[in-house]
Scaffold this motif. Structure first.
Motif, mmCIF file in Angstrom:
data_model
loop_
_atom_site.group_PDB
_atom_site.id
_atom_site.type_symbol
_atom_site.label_atom_id
_atom_site.label_comp_id
_atom_site.label_asym_id
_atom_site.label_seq_id
_atom_site.Cartn_x
_atom_site.Cartn_y
_atom_site.Cartn_z
ATOM 1 N N HIS A 10 51.004 39.523 52.882
ATOM 2 C CA HIS A 10 50.635 40.249 51.741
ATOM 3 C C HIS A 10 49.081 40.505 51.712
ATOM 4 N N PRO A 11 48.648 41.719 51.679
ATOM 5 C CA PRO A 11 47.073 41.984 51.682
ATOM 6 C C PRO A 11 46.280 41.119 50.717
ATOM 7 N N MET A 12 45.476 39.967 51.257
ATOM 8 C CA MET A 12 44.667 39.397 50.426
ATOM 9 C C MET A 12 43.274 39.192 50.918
ATOM 10 N N TYR A 13 42.579 39.222 50.006
ATOM 11 C CA TYR A 13 41.072 38.586 50.338
ATOM 12 C C TYR A 13 40.372 37.954 49.497
ATOM 13 N N ILE A 14 39.032 37.395 49.721
ATOM 14 C CA ILE A 14 38.228 36.511 48.607
ATOM 15 C C ILE A 14 36.913 37.041 48.783
ATOM 16 N N TRP A 15 36.391 37.089 47.747
ATOM 17 C CA TRP A 15 34.698 37.402 47.588
ATOM 18 C C TRP A 15 34.468 35.694 47.101
ATOM 19 N N TRP A 16 33.477 35.364 48.027
ATOM 20 C CA TRP A 16 33.368 33.714 47.682
ATOM 21 C C TRP A 16 31.536 33.823 47.784
ATOM 22 N N GLY A 17 31.216 32.482 46.997
ATOM 23 C CA GLY A 17 29.783 32.374 46.923
ATOM 24 C C GLY A 17 29.045 33.265 46.015
ATOM 25 N N ASP A 18 27.726 32.752 46.071
ATOM 26 C CA ASP A 18 26.831 33.752 45.162
ATOM 27 C C ASP A 18 26.672 35.131 45.583
ATOM 28 N N GLN A 62 33.438 40.347 35.556
ATOM 29 C CA GLN A 62 34.244 39.610 34.556
ATOM 30 C C GLN A 62 34.929 38.460 35.033
ATOM 31 N N VAL A 63 35.432 38.265 36.143
ATOM 32 C CA VAL A 63 35.971 37.126 36.717
ATOM 33 C C VAL A 63 35.079 36.134 36.742
ATOM 34 N N ARG A 64 33.678 36.150 37.708
ATOM 35 C CA ARG A 64 32.958 35.215 37.938
ATOM 36 C C ARG A 64 32.405 34.678 36.631
ATOM 37 N N GLU A 65 32.238 35.356 35.809
ATOM 38 C CA GLU A 65 31.572 35.016 34.296
ATOM 39 C C GLU A 65 32.711 34.022 33.579
ATOM 40 N N GLY A 66 34.023 34.042 33.786
ATOM 41 C CA GLY A 66 34.886 33.237 33.217
ATOM 42 C C GLY A 66 35.734 33.929 32.150
ATOM 43 N N ARG A 67 35.577 35.345 32.088
ATOM 44 C CA ARG A 67 36.282 35.994 31.080
ATOM 45 C C ARG A 67 37.499 36.652 31.484
ATOM 46 N N PRO A 96 40.321 34.042 39.245
ATOM 47 C CA PRO A 96 39.078 33.063 39.797
ATOM 48 C C PRO A 96 39.669 32.008 40.867
ATOM 49 N N ILE A 97 38.761 31.717 41.553
ATOM 50 C CA ILE A 97 39.057 30.351 42.289
ATOM 51 C C ILE A 97 37.849 29.328 41.954
ATOM 52 N N ASP A 98 38.557 28.216 41.330
ATOM 53 C CA ASP A 98 37.959 27.241 40.654
ATOM 54 C C ASP A 98 36.738 26.379 41.695
ATOM 55 N N ASP A 99 35.800 25.921 41.115
ATOM 56 C CA ASP A 99 34.789 25.225 42.083
ATOM 57 C C ASP A 99 33.748 24.583 40.774
ATOM 58 N N GLU A 100 34.168 23.367 40.762
ATOM 59 C CA GLU A 100 33.304 22.846 39.479
ATOM 60 C C GLU A 100 31.885 22.827 39.917
ATOM 61 N N LEU A 101 31.057 23.043 40.977
ATOM 62 C CA LEU A 101 29.842 23.061 41.421
ATOM 63 C C LEU A 101 29.219 24.641 41.120
ATOM 64 N N SER A 102 30.129 25.630 41.001
ATOM 65 C CA SER A 102 29.540 26.871 40.800
ATOM 66 C C SER A 102 29.350 27.094 39.360
ATOM 67 N N PRO A 103 28.686 28.186 39.133
ATOM 68 C CA PRO A 103 28.390 28.754 37.633
ATOM 69 C C PRO A 103 29.694 29.122 37.071
ATOM 70 N N HIS A 104 29.807 28.753 36.023
ATOM 71 C CA HIS A 104 30.972 28.837 35.113
ATOM 72 C C HIS A 104 32.230 28.094 35.644
ATOM 73 N N GLY A 105 32.002 27.302 36.706
ATOM 74 C CA GLY A 105 33.159 26.537 37.417
ATOM 75 C C GLY A 105 34.028 27.455 38.335
ATOM 76 N N ILE A 106 33.216 28.639 38.609
ATOM 77 C CA ILE A 106 34.420 29.423 39.301
ATOM 78 C C ILE A 106 33.345 29.765 40.757
ATOM 79 N N GLY A 107 33.898 29.523 41.963
ATOM 80 C CA GLY A 107 33.143 29.683 43.045
ATOM 81 C C GLY A 107 33.430 30.970 43.704
#
Length: 647
Positions: A10-18, A62-67, A96-107
């Motif tokens: 299935h077509p999928m991709y990730i936006w990762w990091g700052d 919206q996703v990166r800010e935890g909304r 969202p992809i969870d990452d406790e070390l990233s802002p808002h806990g979203i990496g």
């Protein structure tokens, strides 16, 4: 997450990091085109998708800010791929992809997407087709209805059908309930037959009578219709589609047509004449251009043969200049008429002295009038007439009227131009003692191509659009123009009326009269052509070749000269005033000297029918203008070799 997207189809991709670096699988690669693969791997999202950032940027934020995640169904996100901008539809989610070390806990952001462009477009097409069919059904001028079942119950009926049956509410009712008259007149039996047999029934001009509202008289209509059976998947008839047209008007018109055959034949004749007029106009245009080209070609040949004869060089140059001016006038008239017809002529209006305009028009027409041997007089008042008009266009109007008078007046005629004021109008009259106008042509002379419906033997050429230009230009000035004549041979008068300028002060102007005065050893050759330049240039060439040459400007003059001169060869234009070339040739062939004369038709008319008519009239040859002098020289040389007697 990377393992997840790489192991799914299935077509999928990730936006990762700052920087929202882009990672994606092979299925997604197929969606983005060669422009972005593999160059977008690892690059920031904003750089990769700058063209759609206003759409996806807020969703990523919206996703990166935890909304929360986003969900879009058949969302339009236009992208550039395969070298062009495309409207692409997607159903996709941003999660969202969870990452406790990233802002808002979203990496990062996981995107699961499906391109739905084909489905969306297909749905849009189907909807458009349904809407179109619905509109066609509702707006169709033909009546339509759908009957279901063996009792023929109305399912739908368009406005045209409801109008046919007097506006009755038929939907939901059977034919027997809604239209008892149809049962009485046998239409239900026809429906029963179609339903039972499964074969369509077609009728032409069938009469249908029905009762209107209570107390109103019955109505009678005539219809063309078809009963078309509708069949289910098992082949059985489930209903009948009725489609047809109310042809009551047609039946009425057919009756009227039978009673008015003469009128319609007249109309058909008028249409045929209109088409013929257009065809003749094109032939006339070719004729006019060939006449001028003939004179120009002869003048150029003269210049080549008489390189040091100043007289011939000067006269041939004048010929070329006059004929070029004539061709320019033809083209200008055509362009003006085109612009007027399309409404793109802008008038440069200003207060004008009509006395000055008349004088300029007379001066502009002087050369043509003088060449025709006419007298032109202008009668101007003491008190000037001031109009708000375009000076160039008014001079064009008056010049056309004067030139028209000169063209339709035999040589040595009189043309008068007068000016006066009458009430709040300035009145300019152009009068001649020419061939006149038949009563039924007084209005038609202003119609486009009117001249080509008259005999070319009676006129001096032209395209037949001059008076059309006159009327249109005058009417654009808020004025009018009228043609008057007592009939054939009684001369003509054109009366032009223009509104006087409202607040103008009329300046005194002295009375004036403007007047233009009237204006080739080898074989004996007579050249007959009403185009003076063509006749003169050809005569000069013939004289230079050692022939004795005389010329004539019309058919009657040519016959008179030929009786005394007894030419051994004649070059004759076909479309001449007085006596046309065909009749001239017939009369020459009836004389003892004329039986052996070489008769050459030189004409701007060059179709097969024209050549055949020349041969039938007695011509030996038919040459099409512009004539090559070498061809004339060759024919005359052959005639000289066989001519009896002295040369």
């Amino acid at each position: 997450m990377v393992r997840l997207i790489l192991n799914t189809g299935h077509p999928m991709y990730i936006w990762w990091g700052d920087e929202n670096a882009c990672l994606y699988n092979d299925a997604y690669r197929e969606c983005i085109g060669p422009e972005r693969h593999p160059c977008s791997l690892g690059r920031p999202a904003r750089e990769v998708w700058e063209e759609i950032w206003p759409i996806i940027g807020p969703q990523i934020e919206q996703v990166r800010e935890g909304r929360g995640a986003t969900w879009n169904v058949n969302h339009l996100v236009p992208i550039t791929r395969h070298g062009r901008r495309e409207d692409v539809y997607w159903t996709y989610s941003y999660s969202p992809i969870d990452d406790e070390l990233s802002p808002h806990g979203i990496g990062g952001v996981l995107v699961v997407c499906t391109e739905t462009t084909e489905q969306v477009l297909a749905t849009q097409r189907m909807a458009a087709e349904r809407d179109q069919l619905g509109q066609l059904f509702e707006q169709a001028p033909s009546f339509m209805t759908l009957l279901s079942g063996a009792h023929h119950r109305f399912e739908i009926a368009n406005p045209s059908y409801r109008k046919l049956v007097g506006g009755r509410d038929v939907v939901g009712k059977t034919v027997a309930e809604a239209l008892p008259e149809a049962v009485e007149q046998g239409y239900q039996l026809l429906l029963d037959s179609v339903y039972a047999s499964g074969e369509a029934y077609i009728a032409k001009g069938a009469k249908f009578s029905y009762q209107g509202s209570p107390g109103e008289p019955g109505a009678e209509r005539f219809v063309d219709f078809v009963y078309q059976p509708i069949k289910g998947s098992d082949g059985r008839v489930t209903g009948i589609f009725v489609e047809g047209a109310d042809v009551t008007d047609r039946e009425t018109a057919d009756a009227a047509l039978r009673a008015s055959e003469a009128k319609y034949r007249e109309l058909a004749q008028a249409l045929a004449e209109s088409n013929q007029a257009k065809d003749e106009f094109l032939a006339t245009l070719a004729h006019e251009l060939r006449n001028s080209l003939a004179a120009i070609r002869n003048a150029l040949t003269l210049q080549r043969r008489a390189r040091h004869d100043e007289r011939i060089l000067e006269s041939s140059g004048d010929i070329i200049e006059r004929q070029m001016a004539h061709m320019v006038r033809l083209i200008d008239d055509l362009m003006d008429l085109s612009r007027l017809t399309r409404g793109i002529v802008e008038l440069k209006r200003e207060p004008l002295s009509l006395i000055g305009v008349v004088r300029q028009a007379v001066e502009a027409s002087h050369a043509g009038v003088e060449q025709s041997g006419h007298q032109l007089v202008a009668h101007l008042p003491e008190q000037d007439c001031v109009v708000d008009a375009d000076e160039t266009r008014l001079i064009q109007v008056l010049s056309n009227l004067i030139n028209n008078a000169a063209k339709f007046t035999p040589q040595g005629g009189h043309i008068e131009v007068s000016l006066r004021s009458e009430a709040e109008m300035a009145v300019v009259t152009v009068r001649d003692d020419g061939i006149g106008i038949a009563p039924d042509m007084l209005e038609r002379v202003f119609d486009m191509f009117a001249q080509v419906q008259r005999s070319h033997d009676q006129v001096g050429g032209g395209l037949g659009i001059g008076l059309t230009l006159v009327r249109q230009l005058v009417e654009r000035h808020g004025g009018s123009v009228e043609a008057r004549s007592a009939g054939a041979g009684q001369g003509s008068e054109f009366v032009l009326r223009l509104p006087l300028a409202t607040h103008a002060v009329l300046q005194p102007a002295p009375a004036a009269a403007v007047q233009a005065g009237a204006t080739g050893m080898g074989l004996r050759v007579l050249v007959a052509d009403d185009n003076a330049d063509a006749a003169e240039s050809l005569s000069e060439l013939l004289a230079m070749s050692g022939h004795e040459v005389k010329t004539a400007a019309d058919g009657l003059a040519a016959l008179a000269i030929a009786e005394a001169f007894q030419p051994q060869a004649m070059l004759v234009d076909i479309a001449m005033p007085g006596l046309n070339g065909h009749e001239l040739c017939r009369r020459v062939r009836q004389t003892p000297w004329g039986r052996e004369a070489l008769m050459i038709a030189a004409s701007g008319w060059g179709q097969q029918g024209d050549r055949q008519r020349s041969l039938e009239a007695g011509f030996d040859h038919h040459l099409v203008k512009p004539v090559h002098y070498a061809a004339v020289d060759e024919l005359l040389a052959a005639q000289a070799d066989h001519a009896p007697g002295e040369r």
